[in-house]
Design a protein around this motif. Structure first.
Motif, PDB file in Angstrom:
ATOM      1  N   LEU A 166       0.824  -1.213   0.000  1.00  0.00           N
ATOM      2  CA  LEU A 166       0.000   0.000   0.000  1.00  0.00           C
ATOM      3  C   LEU A 166       0.857   1.261   0.000  1.00  0.00           C
ATOM      4  O   LEU A 166       0.546   2.229  -0.695  1.00  0.00           O
ATOM      5  N   ARG A 167       1.950   1.251   0.750  1.00  0.00           N
ATOM      6  CA  ARG A 167       2.836   2.424   0.775  1.00  0.00           C
ATOM      7  C   ARG A 167       3.495   2.666  -0.578  1.00  0.00           C
ATOM      8  O   ARG A 167       3.785   3.802  -0.939  1.00  0.00           O
ATOM      9  N   ALA A 168       3.740   1.600  -1.337  1.00  0.00           N
ATOM     10  CA  ALA A 168       4.390   1.732  -2.644  1.00  0.00           C
ATOM     11  C   ALA A 168       3.409   2.103  -3.754  1.00  0.00           C
ATOM     12  O   ALA A 168       3.828   2.443  -4.858  1.00  0.00           O
ATOM     13  N   ALA A 169       2.123   2.057  -3.472  1.00  0.00           N
ATOM     14  CA  ALA A 169       1.096   2.346  -4.488  1.00  0.00           C
ATOM     15  C   ALA A 169       1.173   3.817  -4.893  1.00  0.00           C
ATOM     16  O   ALA A 169       1.532   4.675  -4.091  1.00  0.00           O
TER      17      ALA A 169
ATOM     18  N   ALA B 171      -8.198   6.720   4.571  1.00  0.00           N
ATOM     19  CA  ALA B 171      -9.135   6.412   5.653  1.00  0.00           C
ATOM     20  C   ALA B 171      -9.390   4.911   5.788  1.00  0.00           C
ATOM     21  O   ALA B 171      -9.961   4.472   6.775  1.00  0.00           O
ATOM     22  N   VAL B 172      -8.962   4.127   4.811  1.00  0.00           N
ATOM     23  CA  VAL B 172      -9.188   2.683   4.854  1.00  0.00           C
ATOM     24  C   VAL B 172      -8.195   2.052   5.825  1.00  0.00           C
ATOM     25  O   VAL B 172      -6.996   2.334   5.787  1.00  0.00           O
TER      26      VAL B 172
ATOM     27  N   VAL C 231      -8.279  -4.222   8.255  1.00  0.00           N
ATOM     28  CA  VAL C 231      -9.606  -4.697   7.871  1.00  0.00           C
ATOM     29  C   VAL C 231      -9.550  -5.310   6.469  1.00  0.00           C
ATOM     30  O   VAL C 231     -10.139  -6.363   6.212  1.00  0.00           O
ATOM     31  N   VAL C 232      -8.809  -4.672   5.585  1.00  0.00           N
ATOM     32  CA  VAL C 232      -8.685  -5.198   4.219  1.00  0.00           C
ATOM     33  C   VAL C 232      -7.973  -6.555   4.243  1.00  0.00           C
ATOM     34  O   VAL C 232      -8.394  -7.489   3.560  1.00  0.00           O
TER      35      VAL C 232
ATOM     36  N   LEU D 152     -10.009  -0.502  -1.422  1.00  0.00           N
ATOM     37  CA  LEU D 152      -8.939   0.456  -1.183  1.00  0.00           C
ATOM     38  C   LEU D 152      -9.142   1.807  -1.852  1.00  0.00           C
ATOM     39  O   LEU D 152      -8.593   2.811  -1.415  1.00  0.00           O
ATOM     40  N   ARG D 153      -9.905   1.839  -2.923  1.00  0.00           N
ATOM     41  CA  ARG D 153     -10.058   3.038  -3.742  1.00  0.00           C
ATOM     42  C   ARG D 153     -10.708   4.176  -2.979  1.00  0.00           C
ATOM     43  O   ARG D 153     -11.687   3.971  -2.264  1.00  0.00           O
TER      44      ARG D 153
END
Length: 151
Positions: A92-95, A103-104, A108-109, A144-145
């Motif tokens: 996620l940090r590299a996205a 806020a996600v 949970v994901v 995630l969007r």
């Protein structure tokens, strides 16, 4: 080998089973590339491989049931050693900026992802599914969007 030698390394039978069945979840070593869809696809495939093997399928119910009924909480470092959460957070940090809603809650994901993978690998599917990994990745991307992001 005597039992005392075994229990010096593994404090309980459950930890021995987990280590033998999921040895550090090494298949989940997925380095982020910055391509969120590609990284998630590789991550989901690694998760399916880790939980879909014969040993994992045979032994997974025991550790899951034990974790739900144990009165002794496990130390956080033990849980993180067995967890793929840090790798997921790295992805996620590299996205690219703006592709993941800040806020996600990533935990949970991961819980949702783990549920989908475990259902797919441990339970018999009633209907054949076309491209199950790709569909799981699509659902994770939707979660995630950002709400105001592209569809």
């Amino acid at each position: 080998m005597h039992a005392s030698a075994i229990y010096r390394r593994w404090p309980s039978r459950m930890e021995l089973i987990e280590e033998a069945t999921f040895p550090g979840l090494s298949p989940l070593s997925v380095r982020p590339t910055g391509d969120l869809r590609r990284d998630l696809r590789r991550f989901v495939r690694a998760y399916v491989a880790a939980f879909g093997g014969p040993a994992a399928r045979a032994a997974a119910a025991g550790p899951f049931a034990h974790s739900q009924t144990s009165h002794t909480p496990r130390p956080p470092e033990m849980l993180l050693r067995m967890s793929a959460r840090p790798q997921f957070q790295d992805i996620l940090r590299a996205a690219p900026t703006g592709t993941v809603d800040p806020a996600v809650d990533p935990d949970v994901v991961v819980d949702m992802l783990l549920g989908a993978v475990l259902t797919r690998t441990l339970l018999s599917t009633v209907t054949a599914r076309n491209r199950p990994v790709e569909r799981t990745v699509d659902m994770i991307l939707r979660m995630l969007r950002p709400l105001d992001g592209p569809v």
